[in-house]
Write a protein that holds these residues in place. Structure first.
Motif, PDB file in Angstrom:
ATOM      1  N   GLN A   1       7.118 -10.307   6.479  1.00 41.85           N
ATOM      2  CA  GLN A   1       6.288 -10.067   7.650  1.00 41.85           C
ATOM      3  C   GLN A   1       5.641  -8.701   7.548  1.00 41.85           C
ATOM      4  O   GLN A   1       5.818  -7.975   6.582  1.00 41.85           O
ATOM      5  N   SER A   2       4.869  -8.375   8.561  1.00 39.98           N
ATOM      6  CA  SER A   2       4.260  -7.057   8.621  1.00 39.98           C
ATOM      7  C   SER A   2       5.350  -6.003   8.533  1.00 39.98           C
ATOM      8  O   SER A   2       6.402  -6.128   9.153  1.00 39.98           O
ATOM      9  N   PRO A   3       5.135  -4.931   7.756  1.00 42.49           N
ATOM     10  CA  PRO A   3       6.150  -3.866   7.659  1.00 42.49           C
ATOM     11  C   PRO A   3       6.541  -3.305   9.017  1.00 42.49           C
ATOM     12  O   PRO A   3       7.714  -3.010   9.254  1.00 42.49           O
ATOM     13  N   LEU A   4       5.592  -3.157   9.922  1.00 44.36           N
ATOM     14  CA  LEU A   4       5.899  -2.605  11.241  1.00 44.36           C
ATOM     15  C   LEU A   4       6.764  -3.570  12.041  1.00 44.36           C
ATOM     16  O   LEU A   4       7.716  -3.175  12.710  1.00 44.36           O
ATOM     17  N   GLN A   5       6.451  -4.857  11.964  1.00 45.21           N
ATOM     18  CA  GLN A   5       7.238  -5.853  12.699  1.00 45.21           C
ATOM     19  C   GLN A   5       8.686  -5.853  12.220  1.00 45.21           C
ATOM     20  O   GLN A   5       9.621  -5.896  13.014  1.00 45.21           O
TER      21      GLN A   5
ATOM     22  N   THR B   1      -1.783  -3.896  -7.156  1.00 45.22           N
ATOM     23  CA  THR B   1      -2.099  -2.497  -7.442  1.00 45.22           C
ATOM     24  C   THR B   1      -0.861  -1.624  -7.387  1.00 45.22           C
ATOM     25  O   THR B   1      -0.667  -0.737  -8.229  1.00 45.22           O
ATOM     26  N   GLN B   2      -0.001  -1.833  -6.383  1.00 47.97           N
ATOM     27  CA  GLN B   2       1.226  -1.044  -6.283  1.00 47.97           C
ATOM     28  C   GLN B   2       2.119  -1.286  -7.500  1.00 47.97           C
ATOM     29  O   GLN B   2       2.665  -0.334  -8.076  1.00 47.97           O
TER      30      GLN B   2
ATOM     31  N   ALA C   1       0.312   4.071   2.113  1.00 51.06           N
ATOM     32  CA  ALA C   1      -0.565   2.914   1.883  1.00 51.06           C
ATOM     33  C   ALA C   1       0.183   1.598   2.027  1.00 51.06           C
ATOM     34  O   ALA C   1      -0.265   0.572   1.509  1.00 51.06           O
ATOM     35  N   ILE C   2       1.284   1.597   2.774  1.00 50.35           N
ATOM     36  CA  ILE C   2       2.105   0.385   2.836  1.00 50.35           C
ATOM     37  C   ILE C   2       1.347  -0.789   3.459  1.00 50.35           C
ATOM     38  O   ILE C   2       1.507  -1.939   3.056  1.00 50.35           O
ATOM     39  N   TYR C   3       0.458  -0.502   4.420  1.00 46.48           N
ATOM     40  CA  TYR C   3      -0.286  -1.605   5.037  1.00 46.48           C
ATOM     41  C   TYR C   3      -1.332  -2.168   4.092  1.00 46.48           C
ATOM     42  O   TYR C   3      -1.656  -3.360   4.139  1.00 46.48           O
ATOM     43  N   PHE C   4      -1.873  -1.324   3.219  1.00 44.77           N
ATOM     44  CA  PHE C   4      -2.841  -1.825   2.251  1.00 44.77           C
ATOM     45  C   PHE C   4      -2.139  -2.592   1.133  1.00 44.77           C
ATOM     46  O   PHE C   4      -2.711  -3.522   0.565  1.00 44.77           O
TER      47      PHE C   4
ATOM     48  N   GLN D   1      -7.132   2.579  -1.518  1.00 45.90           N
ATOM     49  CA  GLN D   1      -6.161   3.290  -0.687  1.00 45.90           C
ATOM     50  C   GLN D   1      -4.794   3.382  -1.365  1.00 45.90           C
ATOM     51  O   GLN D   1      -4.099   4.397  -1.260  1.00 45.90           O
ATOM     52  N   ILE D   2      -4.406   2.330  -2.065  1.00 49.70           N
ATOM     53  CA  ILE D   2      -3.123   2.348  -2.779  1.00 49.70           C
ATOM     54  C   ILE D   2      -3.173   3.359  -3.924  1.00 49.70           C
ATOM     55  O   ILE D   2      -2.227   4.125  -4.138  1.00 49.70           O
ATOM     56  N   LEU D   3      -4.272   3.386  -4.653  1.00 52.01           N
ATOM     57  CA  LEU D   3      -4.431   4.359  -5.735  1.00 52.01           C
ATOM     58  C   LEU D   3      -4.405   5.779  -5.192  1.00 52.01           C
ATOM     59  O   LEU D   3      -3.794   6.679  -5.776  1.00 52.01           O
ATOM     60  N   LYS D   4      -5.061   5.990  -4.053  1.00 52.22           N
ATOM     61  CA  LYS D   4      -5.097   7.323  -3.447  1.00 52.22           C
ATOM     62  C   LYS D   4      -3.690   7.779  -3.065  1.00 52.22           C
ATOM     63  O   LYS D   4      -3.297   8.922  -3.310  1.00 52.22           O
ATOM     64  N   ALA D   5      -2.925   6.885  -2.441  1.00 51.95           N
ATOM     65  CA  ALA D   5      -1.561   7.237  -2.026  1.00 51.95           C
ATOM     66  C   ALA D   5      -0.661   7.510  -3.223  1.00 51.95           C
ATOM     67  O   ALA D   5       0.291   8.287  -3.122  1.00 51.95           O
ATOM     68  N   ASN D   6      -0.953   6.878  -4.356  1.00 50.19           N
ATOM     69  CA  ASN D   6      -0.154   7.069  -5.566  1.00 50.19           C
ATOM     70  C   ASN D   6      -0.638   8.234  -6.422  1.00 50.19           C
ATOM     71  O   ASN D   6      -0.050   8.513  -7.464  1.00 50.19           O
TER      72      ASN D   6
END
Length: 441
Positions: A26-30, A70-71, A243-246, A347-352
Motif C-alpha cells: 500500500q501507500s507508504p504513508l497508509q 530506478t531505486q 523520494a519514497i513516494y516517487f 526525483q529518485i536519482l536526485k534523492a540518491n
C-alpha cells in the motif's frame, strides 16, 4: 536459545507462504500509520520499534528497493562502483584529520603477504567481499546495517567469524520503558503470529564494545551502523527516503500497466439496474449482482479472480429509469506514462545523489571518458568513498577484535580497504629530454 545454528536460523528472513510480492503493498504513508502487531508483540518481548508506532517502513523500503526500477538500479549501481575495484589493504590512518597529501603509505610485499595469510587463517576470506556487498545493500535499502563479530575457541585454537544480517531483523531492547543501548535482539520476523510461537528463537545480543557468551561457547557482539536522520535516536533512514513516494509511483506505473493488459484495457464501467429484488430478497439480489460481475470479468478480461473488477454495480430502486451504463476510459496515452516515468526517475536519482550516466555505463568506464571526468571525480569523493568508509567501518573493527582475540601483532598496521573503480593506476614518470641531458652530463 542455542547459538549453534544461528546462521541457519536466520537464513530465511520471512519464511511464510509466498502470496506474491505485489500483493498487499500500500501507500507508504497508509502503512506507516498502522500500529501493526507492535502493541501485542511488546507484551511478549519489549523492544524499540523502527518507527513510532510500528515497523511497516522496513517492509516498504525492502519492497520498493525490489519493485522500483530506478531505486533498485541506484542501489545495485552504487554497490558495483563501491566494490567493483575489489578488496585490498591500506595502512590504518586517521579518518578525521587527513594529511595534505592523500597518497597511501606504501605496503611492502612481505607485509601484504603476511597479513593476507593471517586473515586467511582466521576468516573465510572467500566470502568477505560478498558480505561487504550485503552490508552495502542493507545500508542503501534501510539506512541501517547490522554486523556480528564471533570469537571462537575450539580445543585451544582461537578464531573468528563475521556475519551480516538483514537489518529488518534487528531491534534494540527496551526494559521498564527505557531503551537498553547495550543490548539488542535478532529475530527472523517481528509479527505477533511469529513471536508468540517462536519466542525462544529471538536471540539477545550484546552491543559492541561489549561481548556476550552464548550457549555454544562463542563470544558474540553486534555493531549497528545507521544513516543519521532527524528526530531518530535509535535507527536511521536511507538518504533516498525523501523520494519514497516517487519509488512507489514507479511501482504503481508497472502495476497499472500490467493490470491494463490483464483486462485488455477494457474501460471501467458504472452499471445501474432496476427491478432488482433488493428489498424482497436481498440474498438473491446479491447473487444476481455477483453473477453479472463474474460473467463480465470472465468474458471481457483474461482473469476472473476479482482483484480488479471491470465494473461498479448498483441496483436502483424498483420503478426507476431503465438501466444505464457509464464508461470510464483508462489513461493509455503514451505521453502521459512517459512523463510520469521521467518525473519519478528524476526525483529518485536526485534523492540518491546519482546520475543517469552512472546507470548506463559499465563499472570503471566512466572515469575513462573525458566528458564525464568531473562527474566521476565528484561522485567518487561525495558518494562512493563515504559509502565505502561506512560499510568498511564495522568490518575493520571486527578484524581488529579478532586480531586481539588470537594474539596477532599487526606491526604493519594494516586493515582492509575497498579500491575505487574511478582510480587511474599511477604510472611512473617518463623521462623528459632535459632530464636525459642532465643525466648524461
Amino acid at each position: 536459545m542455542s547459538s549453534n545454528n544461528i546462521n541457519n536460523e536466520f537464513s530465511d528472513l520471512y519464511n511464510v507462504p509466498n502470496k506474491g510480492i505485489m500483493q498487499g503493498l500500500q501507500s507508504p504513508l497508509q502503512d506507516e500509520f498502522k500500529d501493526g502487531d507492535y502493541n501485542q508483540v511488546k507484551l511478549i518481548i519489549d523492544y524499540v520499534p523502527f518507527m513510532d508506532c510500528g515497523d511497516a517502513t522496513l517492509r516498504i523500503l525492502r519492497e520498493l528497493a525490489q519493485l522500483s526500477p530506478t531505486q533498485a538500479a541506484c542501489i545495485n549501481s552504487k554497490i558495483d562502483y563501491s566494490t567493483g575495484g575489489g578488496l585490498g589493504f591500506i595502512k590504518q590512518v586517521d579518518n578525521v584529520f587527513k594529511r595534505q597529501s592523500n597518497k597511501e603509505a606504501i605496503i611492502s610485499d612481505s607485509e601484504h603477504n603476511e597479513y593476507a595469510d593471517f586473515l586467511a587463517s582466521v576468516l573465510d576470506v572467500d566470502t568477505l567481499l560478498a558480505k561487504i556487498q550485503k552490508q552495502a545493500k542493507n545500508q542503501l535499502t534501510y539506512g541501517n546495517s547490522v554486523l556480528e563479530i564471533v570469537l571462537t575457541d575450539t580445543v585451544g585454537f582461537r578464531g573468528g567469524a563475521i556475519n551480516v544480517y538483514d537489518a529488518a531483523m534487528f531491534r534494540y531492547k527496551r526494559e521498564n520503558e527505557k531503551v537498553v543501548t547495550s543490548s539488542a535482539y535478532l529475530s527472523q520476523r517481528w509479527d505477533y503470529w511469529y513471536i508468540s510461537r517462536n519466542k525462544d528463537k529471538v536471540v539477545e545480543y550484546a552491543m559492541y564494545p561489549a561481548f556476550k557468551l552464548h550457549e555454544d561457547g562463542t563470544y558474540r557482539s553486534l555493531i549497528h551502523v545507521k544513516d543519521e536522520a532527524l528526530y531518530r535516536n535509535w535507527y536511521g533512514l536511507p538518504t533516498s527516503f525523501s523520494a519514497i513516494y516517487f519509488q512507489f509511483m514507479e511501482y504503481q506505473l508497472g502495476k497499472y500497466t500490467t493490470r491494463g493488459y490483464e483486462n485488455f484495457w477494457l474501460p471501467a464501467a458504472f452499471i445501474e439496474t432496476y427491478d432488482m429484488p433488493m428489498e424482497t430478497d436481498p440474498e438473491r439480489a446479491d447473487e444476481e449482482a455477483r453473477a453479472l460481475v463474474n460473467q463480465l470479468a470472465n468474458v471481457y478480461t483474461n482473469r476472473g479472480d476479482g482483484k480488479k473488477l471491470p465494473v461498479v454495480f448498483r441496483a436502483a430502486p424498483a420503478g426507476s429509469e431503465p438501466s444505464t451504463i457509464t464508461q470510464f476510459s483508462p489513461q493509455t496515452h503514451e505521453n502521459f506514462h512517459t512523463a510520469m516515468k521521467d518525473v519519478a526517475q528524476s526525483q529518485i536519482l536526485k534523492a540518491n545523489s546519482w546520475h543517469t550516466s552512472l546507470l548506463e555505463k559499465t563499472v570503471g568506464s566512466i572515469g575513462n571518458n573525458s566528458e564525464n571526468a568531473d562527474l566521476a571525480m565528484i561522485t567518487d569523493k561525495t558518494v562512493i568513498k563515504p559509502l565505502q568508509t561506512k560499510i568498511l567501518y564495522p568490518f575493520q573493527i571486527a578484524i581488529k577484535e579478532i586480531e586481539k582475540w588470537v594474539g596477532y601483532n599487526n606491526t604493519a598496521g594494516l586493515t582492509i580497504d575497498l579500491k575505487s573503480v574511478f582510480e587511474v593506476p599511477t604510472m611512473p614518470e617518463l623521462p623528459t629530454i632535459q632530464n636525459t641531458i642532465n643525466a648524461t652530463v
